[in-house]
Each structure stands twice: as structure tokens, then as C-alpha cells.
Design a protein around this motif. Structure first.
Motif, PDB file in Angstrom:
ATOM      1  N   MET A 125      -0.041  29.503  19.078  1.00  0.00           N
ATOM      2  CA  MET A 125      -1.381  29.943  19.317  1.00  0.00           C
ATOM      3  C   MET A 125      -1.735  28.512  20.403  1.00  0.00           C
ATOM      4  O   MET A 125      -1.829  27.009  19.370  1.00  0.00           O
ATOM      5  N   THR A 126      -2.608  28.452  21.592  1.00  0.00           N
ATOM      6  CA  THR A 126      -2.724  26.847  21.694  1.00  0.00           C
ATOM      7  C   THR A 126      -4.196  26.957  21.611  1.00  0.00           C
ATOM      8  O   THR A 126      -4.969  27.551  21.224  1.00  0.00           O
ATOM      9  N   SER A 127      -4.079  25.522  21.201  1.00  0.00           N
ATOM     10  CA  SER A 127      -5.359  24.844  20.849  1.00  0.00           C
ATOM     11  C   SER A 127      -6.500  24.525  22.103  1.00  0.00           C
ATOM     12  O   SER A 127      -5.750  23.747  23.082  1.00  0.00           O
ATOM     13  N   ARG A 128      -7.449  24.782  22.275  1.00  0.00           N
ATOM     14  CA  ARG A 128      -8.711  24.137  23.122  1.00  0.00           C
ATOM     15  C   ARG A 128      -9.431  22.824  22.569  1.00  0.00           C
ATOM     16  O   ARG A 128     -10.110  23.129  23.688  1.00  0.00           O
ATOM     17  N   LEU A 129      -8.892  22.235  21.783  1.00  0.00           N
ATOM     18  CA  LEU A 129      -9.155  20.999  21.864  1.00  0.00           C
ATOM     19  C   LEU A 129      -8.497  20.191  22.608  1.00  0.00           C
ATOM     20  O   LEU A 129      -7.476  20.493  22.932  1.00  0.00           O
ATOM     21  N   SER A 130      -8.795  18.899  23.013  1.00  0.00           N
ATOM     22  CA  SER A 130      -8.997  17.703  23.641  1.00  0.00           C
ATOM     23  C   SER A 130      -7.765  17.391  22.549  1.00  0.00           C
ATOM     24  O   SER A 130      -7.800  16.864  21.951  1.00  0.00           O
ATOM     25  N   PRO A 131      -6.562  16.771  23.240  1.00  0.00           N
ATOM     26  CA  PRO A 131      -5.718  15.994  22.954  1.00  0.00           C
ATOM     27  C   PRO A 131      -6.230  15.174  21.696  1.00  0.00           C
ATOM     28  O   PRO A 131      -5.947  14.707  20.766  1.00  0.00           O
ATOM     29  N   GLU A 132      -7.458  13.808  22.106  1.00  0.00           N
ATOM     30  CA  GLU A 132      -8.055  13.119  20.948  1.00  0.00           C
ATOM     31  C   GLU A 132      -8.452  13.787  19.803  1.00  0.00           C
ATOM     32  O   GLU A 132      -8.293  13.438  18.782  1.00  0.00           O
ATOM     33  N   ASP A 133      -9.158  14.901  20.302  1.00  0.00           N
ATOM     34  CA  ASP A 133      -9.987  15.519  19.497  1.00  0.00           C
ATOM     35  C   ASP A 133      -9.567  16.433  18.423  1.00  0.00           C
ATOM     36  O   ASP A 133      -9.422  16.480  17.198  1.00  0.00           O
ATOM     37  N   GLN A 134      -8.238  17.307  18.754  1.00  0.00           N
ATOM     38  CA  GLN A 134      -6.563  17.885  17.949  1.00  0.00           C
ATOM     39  C   GLN A 134      -5.813  16.142  17.479  1.00  0.00           C
ATOM     40  O   GLN A 134      -5.745  17.021  15.497  1.00  0.00           O
ATOM     41  N   ALA A 135      -6.078  15.589  17.673  1.00  0.00           N
ATOM     42  CA  ALA A 135      -5.297  14.425  16.880  1.00  0.00           C
ATOM     43  C   ALA A 135      -6.458  13.444  16.136  1.00  0.00           C
ATOM     44  O   ALA A 135      -5.637  13.845  14.759  1.00  0.00           O
ATOM     45  N   ARG A 136      -7.848  13.833  16.078  1.00  0.00           N
ATOM     46  CA  ARG A 136      -8.523  14.003  15.285  1.00  0.00           C
ATOM     47  C   ARG A 136      -9.053  14.373  13.622  1.00  0.00           C
ATOM     48  O   ARG A 136      -8.884  14.398  12.569  1.00  0.00           O
ATOM     49  N   VAL A 137      -8.284  15.538  14.297  1.00  0.00           N
ATOM     50  CA  VAL A 137      -8.390  16.993  13.313  1.00  0.00           C
ATOM     51  C   VAL A 137      -7.774  17.129  12.338  1.00  0.00           C
ATOM     52  O   VAL A 137      -7.272  16.905  11.127  1.00  0.00           O
ATOM     53  N   ASP A 138      -6.466  17.021  13.568  1.00  0.00           N
ATOM     54  CA  ASP A 138      -5.130  16.571  12.101  1.00  0.00           C
ATOM     55  C   ASP A 138      -4.620  15.268  11.236  1.00  0.00           C
ATOM     56  O   ASP A 138      -4.710  15.128  10.631  1.00  0.00           O
ATOM     57  N   HIS A 139      -5.511  14.451  11.779  1.00  0.00           N
ATOM     58  CA  HIS A 139      -5.484  13.203  10.889  1.00  0.00           C
ATOM     59  C   HIS A 139      -6.581  13.423   9.625  1.00  0.00           C
ATOM     60  O   HIS A 139      -6.102  13.288   8.604  1.00  0.00           O
ATOM     61  N   TYR A 140      -7.459  14.129   9.781  1.00  0.00           N
ATOM     62  CA  TYR A 140      -8.344  14.727   8.814  1.00  0.00           C
ATOM     63  C   TYR A 140      -8.090  15.771   7.532  1.00  0.00           C
ATOM     64  O   TYR A 140      -7.951  15.454   6.365  1.00  0.00           O
ATOM     65  N   LEU A 141      -7.005  16.133   8.588  1.00  0.00           N
ATOM     66  CA  LEU A 141      -6.134  16.944   7.822  1.00  0.00           C
ATOM     67  C   LEU A 141      -5.310  17.017   6.834  1.00  0.00           C
ATOM     68  O   LEU A 141      -4.787  17.159   5.497  1.00  0.00           O
ATOM     69  N   SER A 142      -4.721  15.625   7.362  1.00  0.00           N
ATOM     70  CA  SER A 142      -3.584  14.747   6.494  1.00  0.00           C
ATOM     71  C   SER A 142      -4.144  14.100   5.415  1.00  0.00           C
ATOM     72  O   SER A 142      -3.257  13.605   5.159  1.00  0.00           O
ATOM     73  N   ALA A 143      -5.426  14.354   5.494  1.00  0.00           N
ATOM     74  CA  ALA A 143      -6.231  12.703   3.710  1.00  0.00           C
ATOM     75  C   ALA A 143      -5.694  13.642   3.053  1.00  0.00           C
ATOM     76  O   ALA A 143      -5.061  15.200   2.746  1.00  0.00           O
ATOM     77  N   PRO A 144      -5.372  12.512   1.539  1.00  0.00           N
ATOM     78  CA  PRO A 144      -4.327  13.489   0.426  1.00  0.00           C
ATOM     79  C   PRO A 144      -5.735  14.281   0.061  1.00  0.00           C
ATOM     80  O   PRO A 144      -5.621  15.091  -0.845  1.00  0.00           O
ATOM     81  N   GLN A 145      -7.056  14.351   0.246  1.00  0.00           N
ATOM     82  CA  GLN A 145      -7.898  15.067  -0.875  1.00  0.00           C
ATOM     83  C   GLN A 145      -7.396  16.843   0.049  1.00  0.00           C
ATOM     84  O   GLN A 145      -8.637  17.379  -0.783  1.00  0.00           O
ATOM     85  N   HIS A 146      -7.475  16.897   1.154  1.00  0.00           N
ATOM     86  CA  HIS A 146      -6.662  18.235   1.528  1.00  0.00           C
ATOM     87  C   HIS A 146      -5.906  18.693   1.681  1.00  0.00           C
ATOM     88  O   HIS A 146      -5.489  19.650   2.171  1.00  0.00           O
TER      89      HIS A 146
END
Length: 57
Positions: free
Chosen positions: A1-22
Motif C-alpha cells: 500500500m502506497t503512502s499518501r504522505l509526503s516523504p518528509e511527513d512519512q519520515a516524521r511518522v516513522d520517527h514518532y512510531l519508532s520511539a520507545p514508548q510506542h
């Protein structure tokens, strides 16, 4: 499934989800336990309603 987010926004989402509390470890889902709890609740409430109806009438 392709993302509808821009590469910058997708990078922010990936960074947020990779945080230890998640990164919470969870027990595996057990559908039979859920079914047993639901059945016990329905049977218990049914018996309680019959008891209450006999006490009232």
C-alpha cells in the motif's frame, strides 16, 4: 500500500512510531478467552434476570 504522505511527513511518522514508548510488547490475542468471558457474562446476566423476576413476581 502506497503512502499518501509526503516523504518528509512519512519520515516524521516513522520517527514518532519508532520511539520507545510506542514499542509496547503485548500478549497474543486469545479469541477463545474472549468468547468464554462473553458467554459467562450473558449466562450470568440471564440467570440474574430470572432470579430477580422470581423475587418480584
Amino acid at each position: 500500500m502506497t503512502s499518501r504522505l509526503s516523504p518528509e511527513d512519512q519520515a516524521r511518522v516513522d520517527h514518532y512510531l519508532s520511539a520507545p514508548q510506542h514499542q509496547v510488547e503485548r500478549k497474543p490475542f486469545r479469541p477463545w478467552l474472549l468468547l468464554a468471558i462473553v458467554l459467562a457474562s450473558v449466562i450470568g446476566l440471564g440467570l440474574l434476570s430470572r432470579l430477580l423476576s422470581r423475587l418480584v413476581l
